[in-house]
Design a protein around this motif. Sequence first.
Motif, PDB file in Angstrom:
ATOM      1  N   TYR A 199      -9.233  18.413  -3.378  1.00  0.00           N
ATOM      2  CA  TYR A 199      -8.140  19.362  -3.138  1.00  0.00           C
ATOM      3  C   TYR A 199      -8.370  20.696  -3.846  1.00  0.00           C
ATOM      4  O   TYR A 199      -7.805  21.714  -3.460  1.00  0.00           O
ATOM      5  CB  TYR A 199      -6.793  18.739  -3.560  1.00  0.00           C
ATOM      6  N   THR A 215      -5.835   4.013   5.660  1.00  0.00           N
ATOM      7  CA  THR A 215      -5.635   4.504   7.032  1.00  0.00           C
ATOM      8  C   THR A 215      -6.660   5.595   7.351  1.00  0.00           C
ATOM      9  O   THR A 215      -7.220   5.632   8.453  1.00  0.00           O
ATOM     10  CB  THR A 215      -4.199   5.054   7.207  1.00  0.00           C
ATOM     11  N   THR A 242      -9.965  14.694  -0.668  1.00  0.00           N
ATOM     12  CA  THR A 242      -9.310  13.712  -1.541  1.00  0.00           C
ATOM     13  C   THR A 242      -9.103  14.319  -2.928  1.00  0.00           C
ATOM     14  O   THR A 242      -9.440  15.486  -3.166  1.00  0.00           O
ATOM     15  CB  THR A 242     -10.175  12.416  -1.604  1.00  0.00           C
ATOM     16  N   SER A 243      -8.540  13.514  -3.837  1.00  0.00           N
ATOM     17  CA  SER A 243      -8.373  13.996  -5.205  1.00  0.00           C
ATOM     18  C   SER A 243      -9.687  13.810  -5.970  1.00  0.00           C
ATOM     19  O   SER A 243     -10.525  12.977  -5.586  1.00  0.00           O
ATOM     20  CB  SER A 243      -7.235  13.242  -5.892  1.00  0.00           C
ATOM     21  N   ASN A 295       1.541   3.106   2.292  1.00  0.00           N
ATOM     22  CA  ASN A 295       2.314   3.130   3.537  1.00  0.00           C
ATOM     23  C   ASN A 295       3.741   2.628   3.322  1.00  0.00           C
ATOM     24  O   ASN A 295       4.694   3.160   3.897  1.00  0.00           O
ATOM     25  CB  ASN A 295       1.584   2.248   4.567  1.00  0.00           C
ATOM     26  N   THR A 352       0.877  -1.187   0.000  1.00  0.00           N
ATOM     27  CA  THR A 352       0.000   0.000   0.000  1.00  0.00           C
ATOM     28  C   THR A 352       0.912   1.235   0.000  1.00  0.00           C
ATOM     29  O   THR A 352       2.138   1.100   0.089  1.00  0.00           O
ATOM     30  CB  THR A 352      -0.925   0.063   1.258  1.00  0.00           C
ATOM     31  N   SER A 395      -9.167   8.909   0.795  1.00  0.00           N
ATOM     32  CA  SER A 395      -9.429   7.600   0.174  1.00  0.00           C
ATOM     33  C   SER A 395      -8.412   6.554   0.617  1.00  0.00           C
ATOM     34  O   SER A 395      -8.549   5.383   0.262  1.00  0.00           O
ATOM     35  CB  SER A 395      -9.402   7.724  -1.352  1.00  0.00           C
ATOM     36  N   LYS A 428       2.536  10.467   4.493  1.00  0.00           N
ATOM     37  CA  LYS A 428       2.971  11.214   3.325  1.00  0.00           C
ATOM     38  C   LYS A 428       2.612  10.384   2.096  1.00  0.00           C
ATOM     39  O   LYS A 428       3.497   9.960   1.347  1.00  0.00           O
ATOM     40  CB  LYS A 428       4.483  11.492   3.421  1.00  0.00           C
TER      41      LYS A 428
END
Length: 366
Positions: free
Chosen positions: A233, A193, A213-214, A42, A40, A190, A276
């Motif tokens: 955004y 987490t 979100t985008s 992450n 993912t 989205s 990030k």
Amino acid sequence: MTQTLLVNRSDFADVALVNAELQELAEGFIRLSIGPWALTANNITYMAVGDMIGYWKFFEPMDYGIEMDRSEKQQWGRMPVWGYAEVTESKCTDVPEGTLIYGFFPIAQSFDMKPVKLTPIGFQDGNDHRTELHPVYNGYTFVDKDPSFAAHRKLQPVLRPLFTTSFLIDDFLADENFFGAEQVLLLSASSKTAMGTAYCLKQRGNTKVIGLTSEGNKSFTESTGFYDEVYTYDTITDMNPDIKTSVVDMAGNGKVIGDVYDHFEENIVYNCMVGKSHWDGAPPKTPTLGAPAVMFFAPDRIKQRLKDWGGEIFAKNLAARWLPFCDSARDWLTLEESHDVTDVLKTYKDFLNGDVGPSKGYLFKI
Ligand SMILES: NC(=O)c1ccc[n+]([C@@H]2O[C@H](COP(=O)([O-])OP(=O)(O)OC[C@H]3O[C@@H](n4cnc5c(N)ncnc54)[C@H](OP(=O)(O)O)[C@@H]3O)[C@@H](O)[C@H]2O)c1
């Protein structure tokens, strides 16, 4: 021979699959066949903050028996992933061949570990270089001895490390009375987490939950039902700026968080900096108005809650949210599984480029 994936630490798109000779297993060690493990955003963040937080130190290429000079050693690293592994050879009587474990691994076919601090449900890896590193990442669970693995076996590597963080963020914010906020705003809404956090906040029910979100991920994010409202955004200024807001930032994108501060100003009462996912976005600047960002490091909060509650209550509280969240995944997550290294490389590059849809979960074994 055994294979592993190396990543150029200064250019994540530059990867190399390398083979190493398997050495004779040392006394007290176990040899593992790794997989399936999950990928993912992450995992990309582990590399993006690898120097700052030390994620490169868990699985250095040299530990794999790959000969490298000093500059090569500094150049190449191994990205950590969460998943399962089976013991294929054992010189540790407490962990016999055939044992299935869950934990933190490099992307590799095999890995040798030295089980220490054994308990009925797991152990720590006592490999010399890891003893200084955070114990949460050095802990491994015997899958068949831990009842929390009984259900949703395949979902666990994808969602478990992320949802544990979600649960802890919700618990932390509630414990602090949301820092006086009337709503919680989640960035990169989205991401798994963020969705886990929104799910826990919604279950708790005493604050409004807003997602950011985008454009491409907006309808998916809305469809989960975890958020009261979802913005993109580009539409930050559509939100009501007069509402006291706590931010949970999974995106770590300087432009996005800068726009959020410009809009809410002093009504940002807390900014919990979690991730990030926009790993190549500009770093966030210190705001002139509103509460500055405070980093959230899940392993430290776990330590705190284990101290406050003890292991049993911690597991009970987590399970109360975790199991229904996994049930909900039936409606919004599709798992894809592959044992083909070409698929690993393609999906890895898609994650680097932000080309992966939020409704997918990926499991691999090489
Ligand atoms: N501090 C901690 O202890 C902790 C623990 C767990 C996770 N985290 C962090 O939480 C963040 C989310 O992780 P996850 O595994 O849940 O993510 P995920 O589910 O794989 O997230 C996918 C979402 O992230 C955004 N994204 C992913 N790659 C991108 C790229 N290259 N460029 C732009 N956007 C991209 C997109 O969301 P949008 O379109 O909505 O922006 C995408 O839908 C990560 O940064 C992770 O490290 C931190």
